[in-house]
Design a protein around this motif. Structure first.
Motif, PDB file in Angstrom:
ATOM      1  N   PRO A 157     -10.960 -25.148 -34.996  1.00 40.17           N
ATOM      2  CA  PRO A 157     -12.118 -25.746 -35.666  1.00 40.17           C
ATOM      3  C   PRO A 157     -13.052 -26.503 -34.739  1.00 40.17           C
ATOM      4  O   PRO A 157     -14.222 -26.698 -35.080  1.00 40.17           O
ATOM      5  CB  PRO A 157     -11.479 -26.681 -36.703  1.00 40.17           C
ATOM      6  CG  PRO A 157     -10.109 -26.966 -36.174  1.00 40.17           C
ATOM      7  CD  PRO A 157      -9.681 -25.720 -35.476  1.00 40.17           C
ATOM      8  N   LEU A 158     -12.569 -26.955 -33.578  1.00 42.47           N
ATOM      9  CA  LEU A 158     -13.417 -27.704 -32.648  1.00 42.47           C
ATOM     10  C   LEU A 158     -13.937 -26.842 -31.505  1.00 42.47           C
ATOM     11  O   LEU A 158     -14.716 -27.311 -30.679  1.00 42.47           O
ATOM     12  CB  LEU A 158     -12.633 -28.883 -32.053  1.00 42.47           C
ATOM     13  CG  LEU A 158     -12.083 -29.904 -33.053  1.00 42.47           C
ATOM     14  CD1 LEU A 158     -11.320 -31.004 -32.311  1.00 42.47           C
ATOM     15  CD2 LEU A 158     -13.210 -30.510 -33.876  1.00 42.47           C
TER      16      LEU A 158
ATOM     17  N   ALA B   8      -4.606 -32.137 -27.744  1.00 49.14           N
ATOM     18  CA  ALA B   8      -4.839 -32.778 -26.445  1.00 49.14           C
ATOM     19  C   ALA B   8      -5.253 -31.789 -25.360  1.00 49.14           C
ATOM     20  O   ALA B   8      -5.916 -32.172 -24.391  1.00 49.14           O
ATOM     21  CB  ALA B   8      -3.623 -33.574 -25.973  1.00 49.14           C
ATOM     22  N   PHE B   9      -4.914 -30.526 -25.496  1.00 52.71           N
ATOM     23  CA  PHE B   9      -5.238 -29.568 -24.441  1.00 52.71           C
ATOM     24  C   PHE B   9      -6.736 -29.252 -24.433  1.00 52.71           C
ATOM     25  O   PHE B   9      -7.386 -29.293 -23.392  1.00 52.71           O
ATOM     26  CB  PHE B   9      -4.418 -28.292 -24.637  1.00 52.71           C
ATOM     27  CG  PHE B   9      -4.239 -27.491 -23.383  1.00 52.71           C
ATOM     28  CD1 PHE B   9      -3.223 -27.770 -22.491  1.00 52.71           C
ATOM     29  CD2 PHE B   9      -5.093 -26.445 -23.083  1.00 52.71           C
ATOM     30  CE1 PHE B   9      -3.053 -27.038 -21.328  1.00 52.71           C
ATOM     31  CE2 PHE B   9      -4.933 -25.699 -21.932  1.00 52.71           C
ATOM     32  CZ  PHE B   9      -3.910 -25.996 -21.053  1.00 52.71           C
ATOM     33  N   GLY B  10      -7.280 -28.932 -25.612  1.00 56.55           N
ATOM     34  CA  GLY B  10      -8.695 -28.602 -25.688  1.00 56.55           C
ATOM     35  C   GLY B  10      -9.613 -29.762 -25.360  1.00 56.55           C
ATOM     36  O   GLY B  10     -10.790 -29.557 -25.034  1.00 56.55           O
ATOM     37  N   ASP B  11      -9.106 -30.983 -25.435  1.00 62.39           N
ATOM     38  CA  ASP B  11      -9.928 -32.141 -25.100  1.00 62.39           C
ATOM     39  C   ASP B  11     -10.372 -32.120 -23.643  1.00 62.39           C
ATOM     40  O   ASP B  11     -11.422 -32.671 -23.291  1.00 62.39           O
ATOM     41  CB  ASP B  11      -9.138 -33.444 -25.327  1.00 62.39           C
ATOM     42  CG  ASP B  11      -8.706 -33.633 -26.760  1.00 62.39           C
ATOM     43  OD1 ASP B  11      -9.032 -32.757 -27.591  1.00 62.39           O
ATOM     44  OD2 ASP B  11      -8.048 -34.640 -27.047  1.00 62.39           O
ATOM     45  N   ARG B  12      -9.577 -31.487 -22.780  1.00 67.85           N
ATOM     46  CA  ARG B  12      -9.792 -31.561 -21.331  1.00 67.85           C
ATOM     47  C   ARG B  12     -10.559 -30.377 -20.758  1.00 67.85           C
ATOM     48  O   ARG B  12     -10.998 -30.425 -19.607  1.00 67.85           O
ATOM     49  CB  ARG B  12      -8.431 -31.622 -20.626  1.00 67.85           C
ATOM     50  CG  ARG B  12      -7.541 -32.766 -21.062  1.00 67.85           C
ATOM     51  CD  ARG B  12      -6.114 -32.582 -20.578  1.00 67.85           C
ATOM     52  NE  ARG B  12      -6.018 -32.642 -19.126  1.00 67.85           N
ATOM     53  CZ  ARG B  12      -5.645 -33.720 -18.426  1.00 67.85           C
ATOM     54  NH1 ARG B  12      -5.323 -34.832 -19.081  1.00 67.85           N
ATOM     55  NH2 ARG B  12      -5.582 -33.697 -17.123  1.00 67.85           N
ATOM     56  N   TYR B  13     -10.704 -29.292 -21.544  1.00 71.22           N
ATOM     57  CA  TYR B  13     -11.185 -28.045 -20.964  1.00 71.22           C
ATOM     58  C   TYR B  13     -12.263 -27.386 -21.818  1.00 71.22           C
ATOM     59  O   TYR B  13     -12.377 -27.639 -23.012  1.00 71.22           O
ATOM     60  CB  TYR B  13     -10.014 -27.060 -20.796  1.00 71.22           C
ATOM     61  CG  TYR B  13      -8.895 -27.618 -19.956  1.00 71.22           C
ATOM     62  CD1 TYR B  13      -9.052 -27.813 -18.591  1.00 71.22           C
ATOM     63  CD2 TYR B  13      -7.682 -27.981 -20.540  1.00 71.22           C
ATOM     64  CE1 TYR B  13      -8.029 -28.338 -17.825  1.00 71.22           C
ATOM     65  CE2 TYR B  13      -6.648 -28.500 -19.779  1.00 71.22           C
ATOM     66  CZ  TYR B  13      -6.824 -28.690 -18.421  1.00 71.22           C
ATOM     67  OH  TYR B  13      -5.813 -29.220 -17.664  1.00 71.22           O
ATOM     68  N   VAL B  14     -13.053 -26.521 -21.170  1.00 67.29           N
ATOM     69  CA  VAL B  14     -14.032 -25.691 -21.867  1.00 67.29           C
ATOM     70  C   VAL B  14     -13.520 -24.253 -21.885  1.00 67.29           C
ATOM     71  O   VAL B  14     -12.715 -23.859 -21.033  1.00 67.29           O
ATOM     72  CB  VAL B  14     -15.418 -25.746 -21.184  1.00 67.29           C
ATOM     73  CG1 VAL B  14     -15.963 -27.164 -21.198  1.00 67.29           C
ATOM     74  CG2 VAL B  14     -15.365 -25.193 -19.763  1.00 67.29           C
TER      75      VAL B  14
ATOM     76  N   ARG C 270     -14.039 -34.521 -29.715  1.00 66.02           N
ATOM     77  CA  ARG C 270     -15.042 -34.007 -30.648  1.00 66.02           C
ATOM     78  C   ARG C 270     -15.221 -32.508 -30.459  1.00 66.02           C
ATOM     79  O   ARG C 270     -14.636 -31.895 -29.570  1.00 66.02           O
ATOM     80  CB  ARG C 270     -16.382 -34.731 -30.461  1.00 66.02           C
ATOM     81  CG  ARG C 270     -16.997 -34.602 -29.075  1.00 66.02           C
ATOM     82  CD  ARG C 270     -18.115 -35.630 -28.884  1.00 66.02           C
ATOM     83  NE  ARG C 270     -18.706 -35.563 -27.557  1.00 66.02           N
ATOM     84  CZ  ARG C 270     -19.896 -35.033 -27.292  1.00 66.02           C
ATOM     85  NH1 ARG C 270     -20.606 -34.479 -28.280  1.00 66.02           N
ATOM     86  NH2 ARG C 270     -20.375 -35.039 -26.068  1.00 66.02           N
ATOM     87  N   GLY C 271     -16.049 -31.910 -31.303  1.00 68.85           N
ATOM     88  CA  GLY C 271     -16.275 -30.481 -31.238  1.00 68.85           C
ATOM     89  C   GLY C 271     -17.139 -30.085 -30.064  1.00 68.85           C
ATOM     90  O   GLY C 271     -17.925 -30.881 -29.528  1.00 68.85           O
TER      91      GLY C 271
END
Length: 608
Positions: free
Chosen positions: A91-92, A552-558, A595-596
């Motif tokens: 979703p983000l 927590a993983f997606g927070d750090r990467y694109v 955030r998204g």
């Protein structure tokens, strides 16, 4: 509606007997079995099997009869699995809003088992021909599956970009895939994805029969042919199959040849490595190549996957004990280091591999060794996920077996693949488990009810014995080590022809196929050979977009996939309209945090 054709060779001869004797890309070494044609319209389609973006984000679609799913059900679930394994649909993550789309694309599929001259096992090829094929801009995108996935393994990249634009897509599983053979029931996977007993139908993979064989045979590991050495040939054969099938799909526009149809080759990970292998073998069939995070091995530059994967399996559990990784996702479990990682430090110290009398010193020594071998902290941080998921050992066991051409019952280092019970003991797989392998498996166990067994002991570091053995196959000086090195040498990628446009995009934080060992090495090799490829470096991008949906993983990467779509846009403009290729650049990306994702974080419209 399904129609089964006569063998492709007959069809080609028949085509030549009509008033069209066109220049054909087929060669004398091309061998294809029966072609299966299927229609996908009215609630079904090529890109998502009718699921749409919402359905791809949901759980895997269920089978009406788990023991005997239909071909249509298996196809739908295989496409769902391929999307879920490659794209961040969380979703983000921004898919469908910030980049990408999953429109309904009706059309037809043509699928066959192909065989290279001298190969012991076939590979699966598939053409997706959209009803809205653009006759004014004839385009064929060719893609090999990522990792060891099945034939739909590149659909989230190649299909999502090409099909809505009116391009056809030719896929290959490049001699890997999820056509697992069950040794207990002596059954494999037929062309339509359903299970079939040996001798009742052509199978995707069929090892030699030996009485009393037990467990599961995997095509990548056990085909006895080192398919990686032929990945480039698989891609070129898929391209030739695609052009031949375009004649069938659009007879009013035939013939389709390299002279009148633009052919772009693309892929992610192993699929990208296959694309670059194909580029090195091509003599004019391909118009352009886009490779994302390629597993590429070049002579005199970088390192081979087996080398750094077996090194990571050995040293990384101890190196990740270092305090600098305390906040790294998957490096700690509820704030604590996994006990087996602590035991690895002690074991390596006892073996004389690492200096240091305390845990912190031993972790620093392991880290120093990895740094000296070319690993940086960005790659090591994301490699914590591969270490926690035991991917290094799974990759090592599969590739060692492939390189040494070992059968399922004689894998190196005592490994084997089998279904297991609740206690981890090997058992014969039941019918529902077997039925779902083709749609659900990734091509390298564990997963889909198949586990990696063997190579363990009852110590505090149970996987170390098998990992020591896998590493010795690289560092040793005996006959198996020499054979493995020879097999790896056969996978070396050659430089492409001088006028072939190449665009490579790679995440700087890739912890599975580190940039320094792969894309950077390839670009350096091409520069030394006088080529001028385009390199896009993407900070804050790692190897697995699908992992970005994890906490927590997606927070750090694109995600990396948007750069693949942008690269294909640029390559198409270049080959179709003679627009200049974009310059090599490094994108000033920003991770999304909690955030998204927004488009500015990707910095696709800028670079330095």
């Amino acid at each position: 509606m399904i129609r089964r054709s006569l063998p492709l060779l007959f069809l080609l001869l028949a085509a030549c007997a009509t008033q069209r004797p066109p220049e054909k890309p087929m060669t004398a070494n091309d061998s294809f079995g029966e072609v299966r044609e299927s229609l996908h319209r009215n609630g079904d389609d090529l890109l998502s099997a009718g699921l749409g973006l919402a359905g791809l984000r949901a759980r895997s679609p269920a089978f009406a009869d788990a023991a005997q799913p239909t071909a249509a059900e298996l196809r739908r679930r295989a496409i769902h699995t391929s999307w879920a394994g490659i794209a961040d649909l969380g979703p983000l993550g921004g898919y469908g809003d910030i980049y990408g789309a999953v429109p309904s694309v009706p059309g037809r599929e043509y699928q066959a088992f192909a065989r290279l001259h001298g190969a012991l096992a076939p590979h699966r090829v598939l053409l997706q021909a959209p009803d809205a094929f653009d006759a004014n801009a004839r385009c064929l995108v060719v893609a090999a599956s990522s990792g060891s996935r099945g034939v739909y393994g590149a659909i989230a990249l190649a299909g999502a970009w090409a099909l809505p634009r009116g391009c056809a897509v030719a896929y290959t599983d490049k001699g890997t895939g999820s056509g697992y053979f069950d040794l207990d029931s002596d059954s494999g996977v037929a062309l339509d994805g359903t299970r079939a007993a040996r001798g009742t139908a052509p199978l995707e993979f069929e090892p030699a029969h030996v009485d009393a064989m037990r467990g599961v045979a995997i095509k990548h590991a056990h085909s006895s042919g080192n398919p990686e050495a032929d990945w480039g040939r698989h891609v070129l054969q898929a391209a030739r199959f695609g052009l031949a099938m375009l004649d069938r799909a659009y007879p009013a526009q035939a013939p389709f040849t390299p002279a009148n149809t633009r052919v772009i080759v693309t892929g992610v990970s192993n699929g990208a490595g296959a694309a670059l292998q194909a580029a090195g073998l091509d003599d004019g069939l391909i118009d352009g190549v886009v490779a994302l995070a390629p597993n590429v091995h070049v002579a005199g530059h970088g390192r081979a996957l087996y080398d750094y994967a077996s090194e990571a399996a050995l040293l990384m559990p101890c190196a990740l004990v270092d305090a600098r990784f305390d906040a790294v996702p998957f490096a700690r479990v509820h704030g604590a280091t996994p006990p087996a990682w602590l035991a690895r430090c002690a074991r390596l110290h006892e073996q004389g591999v690492l200096e240091g009398t305390d845990l912190a010193a031993q972790a620093r020594a392991a880290l120093d060794r990895l740094h000296a071998a070319g690993w940086d902290d960005l790659a090591l941080a994301t490699a914590a996920s591969s270490t926690a998921f035991d991917l290094w050992r799974a990759v090592g066991a599969t590739y060692a077996s492939s390189y040494l051409r070992a059968p399922a019952t004689k894998m190196p280092c005592g490994f084997r693949f089998a279904a297991t019970d609740a206690h981890g003991a090997a058992i014969a797989a039941d019918a529902p488990t077997r039925a779902a392998w083709w749609s659900d498996a990734s091509g390298i166990p564990p997963g889909a009810g198949v586990m990696l067994l063997g190579g363990t002991d009852a110590s505090a570091d149970p996987t170390a014995a098998g990992i020591d053995c896998l590493r010795r196959l690289w560092s040793g000086n005996d006959a198996p080590a020499h054979a493995l090195h020879a097999a790896v040498a056969a996978t070396i990628t050659r430089p492409p022809r001088a006028d072939l446009p190449i665009l490579v995009a790679h995440g700087e934080d890739d912890g599975l196929l580190p940039f320094a060992f792969t894309s950077s090495a390839y670009i350096d090799a091409l520069a030394a050979a006088g080529r001028k490829p385009v390199l896009w470096r993407v900070p804050h991008a790692q190897h697995f977009d699908a992992f970005l949906a994890l906490p927590a993983f997606g927070d750090r990467y694109v995600p990396l996939l948007p750069y693949g779509y942008a690269a294909l846009d640029a390559m198409w403009k270049h080959v179709a309209a003679a627009a200049p290729l974009p310059a090599s650049k490094r994108f000033p990306t920003h991770p999304r945090g909690a955030r998204g994702l927004d488009r500015g974080m990707l910095a696709l419209d800028s670079g330095d």
